[in-house]
Design a protein around this motif. Structure first.
Motif, PDB file in Angstrom:
ATOM      1  N   LEU A 213      10.149   5.870  15.831  1.00 43.39           N
ATOM      2  CA  LEU A 213      10.757   4.549  15.704  1.00 43.39           C
ATOM      3  C   LEU A 213       9.827   3.472  16.256  1.00 43.39           C
ATOM      4  O   LEU A 213       9.420   3.540  17.423  1.00 43.39           O
ATOM      5  N   GLY A 214       9.505   2.497  15.433  1.00 45.90           N
ATOM      6  CA  GLY A 214       8.719   1.362  15.912  1.00 45.90           C
ATOM      7  C   GLY A 214       9.647   0.316  16.513  1.00 45.90           C
ATOM      8  O   GLY A 214       9.918  -0.721  15.898  1.00 45.90           O
ATOM      9  N   ILE A 215      10.122   0.573  17.710  1.00 50.40           N
ATOM     10  CA  ILE A 215      11.072  -0.340  18.360  1.00 50.40           C
ATOM     11  C   ILE A 215      10.347  -1.593  18.845  1.00 50.40           C
ATOM     12  O   ILE A 215      10.855  -2.698  18.768  1.00 50.40           O
ATOM     13  N   PHE A 253      11.127   9.637  18.931  1.00 54.44           N
ATOM     14  CA  PHE A 253      10.046   9.031  19.694  1.00 54.44           C
ATOM     15  C   PHE A 253      10.039   7.530  19.402  1.00 54.44           C
ATOM     16  O   PHE A 253      10.202   7.119  18.251  1.00 54.44           O
ATOM     17  N   GLY A 254       9.843   6.728  20.424  1.00 55.44           N
ATOM     18  CA  GLY A 254       9.786   5.286  20.248  1.00 55.44           C
ATOM     19  C   GLY A 254       8.425   4.732  20.623  1.00 55.44           C
ATOM     20  O   GLY A 254       7.806   5.191  21.585  1.00 55.44           O
ATOM     21  N   SER A 255       7.946   3.756  19.863  1.00 55.81           N
ATOM     22  CA  SER A 255       6.703   3.077  20.213  1.00 55.81           C
ATOM     23  C   SER A 255       7.017   1.645  20.636  1.00 55.81           C
ATOM     24  O   SER A 255       7.938   1.015  20.101  1.00 55.81           O
ATOM     25  N   PHE A 256       6.236   1.160  21.615  1.00 53.06           N
ATOM     26  CA  PHE A 256       6.496  -0.160  22.186  1.00 53.06           C
ATOM     27  C   PHE A 256       5.184  -0.921  22.316  1.00 53.06           C
ATOM     28  O   PHE A 256       4.116  -0.329  22.519  1.00 53.06           O
ATOM     29  N   ILE A 257       5.260  -2.229  22.209  1.00 51.76           N
ATOM     30  CA  ILE A 257       4.110  -3.107  22.386  1.00 51.76           C
ATOM     31  C   ILE A 257       4.292  -3.891  23.676  1.00 51.76           C
ATOM     32  O   ILE A 257       5.308  -4.555  23.869  1.00 51.76           O
ATOM     33  N   VAL A 258       3.317  -3.809  24.548  1.00 50.64           N
ATOM     34  CA  VAL A 258       3.371  -4.513  25.833  1.00 50.64           C
ATOM     35  C   VAL A 258       2.644  -5.851  25.711  1.00 50.64           C
ATOM     36  O   VAL A 258       1.547  -5.927  25.149  1.00 50.64           O
ATOM     37  N   GLY A 259       3.281  -6.915  26.224  1.00 43.53           N
ATOM     38  CA  GLY A 259       2.632  -8.212  26.234  1.00 43.53           C
ATOM     39  C   GLY A 259       2.995  -9.104  25.081  1.00 43.53           C
ATOM     40  O   GLY A 259       2.260 -10.047  24.757  1.00 43.53           O
TER      41      GLY A 259
END
Length: 265
Positions: A213-215, A253-259
């Motif tokens: 999942l591209g959360i 599974f989840g992916s996250f972008i920081v910033g």
């Protein structure tokens, strides 16, 4: 003509259409067949636009040299050895093992336009059915891979596997007609699962037992800024519904972008 210096005055800015025409004319002047010159120029121009400058305009001198010394053919047509749908045609010499996870593709491109994404095939028409594979094509590929290698595990390459519910239905019907115990992993848009809950049962029938999942963010302001405005409570609820339908046999599974904009400590 139609050329200008960038603000830094260090790079010459050329409109893509003009760059394409210049490259095509250079290749034609060197003797390359006209349609081949056009296709080559388009590919090299696109490479520069995508930032792959080593494989764009920089290749033109090499191509001209090869055309000049005869090491590159100036004309010709390909011979069609085998004409089938756009699927991977594996052969026994590929040495796949029965427990390897093989890549498979059911559609190309993405209907979404996430603001952080630089992928060129985004924003395709969601009502365009021309890219959908037939049930027979899907069955043939899965059956052939099983007969050659015993393959039962797949990684789906589609950018958004669940972009259309009818697409999932065709795949589910194809797999139901095969007497194979298959497993899949795929990129899933959780907001589409929430909007179309019937997708959960179809994904279970296909046995997509690993969801990526591209959360990107659980901060609603940050998510909205990049085109993903689903609230975390709805994400949790949809994930729990899916886990329950799969009776615990689902990895997520989840992916996250920081910033991102609006992110805080």
């Amino acid at each position: 003509r139609n050329l200008k210096r960038s603000p830094s005055m260090t790079d010459l800015v050329v409109p893509p259409k003009e760059l394409n025409d210049v490259i095509a004319n250079c290749l034609r002047d060197a003797g390359l067949q006209s349609d081949m010159a056009e296709d080559t120029a388009k590919i090299l121009t696109e490479a520069d636009l995508l930032g792959h400058r080593t494989h764009g305009l920089a290749m033109v001198p090499t191509y001209l040299d090869c055309l000049g010394d005869g090491s590159m053919a100036k004309s010709g047509q390909p011979d069609v050895l085998n004409e089938r749908g756009s699927v991977a045609n594996y052969v026994p010499e590929d040495f796949w093992q029965h427990n390897d996870a093989m890549g498979i593709e059911f559609a190309r491109g993405c209907i979404f336009k996430c603001k952080f994404c630089a992928y060129p095939l985004i924003g395709k028409n969601k009502n365009d059915e021309s890219y959908l594979r037939s049930k027979q094509s899907i069955k043939q590929e899965l059956q052939k891979n099983y007969e050659l290698f015993g393959t039962t595990r797949y990684v789906i390459a589609d950018d958004t596997f669940n972009e259309r519910t009818d697409k999932l239905q065709v795949i589910a019907d194809a797999i139901e007609e095969l007497d194979l115990d298959l497993q899949f992993s795929a990129y899933i848009r959780i907001d589409l699962v929430a909007r179309f809950p019937e997708q959960i049962e179809l994904l279970r029938k296909i046995n997509v037992c690993s969801w990526f999942l591209g959360i990107e963010s659980l901060n609603p302001h940050a998510a909205k800024a990049i085109g993903k405005g689903m609230h975390k409570e709805e994400i949790y609820r949809t994930v729990l519904d899916a886990k329950q339908a799969f009776q615990g046999k689902l990895n997520i599974f989840g992916s996250f972008i920081v910033g991102l904009p609006y992110d805080d400590a």
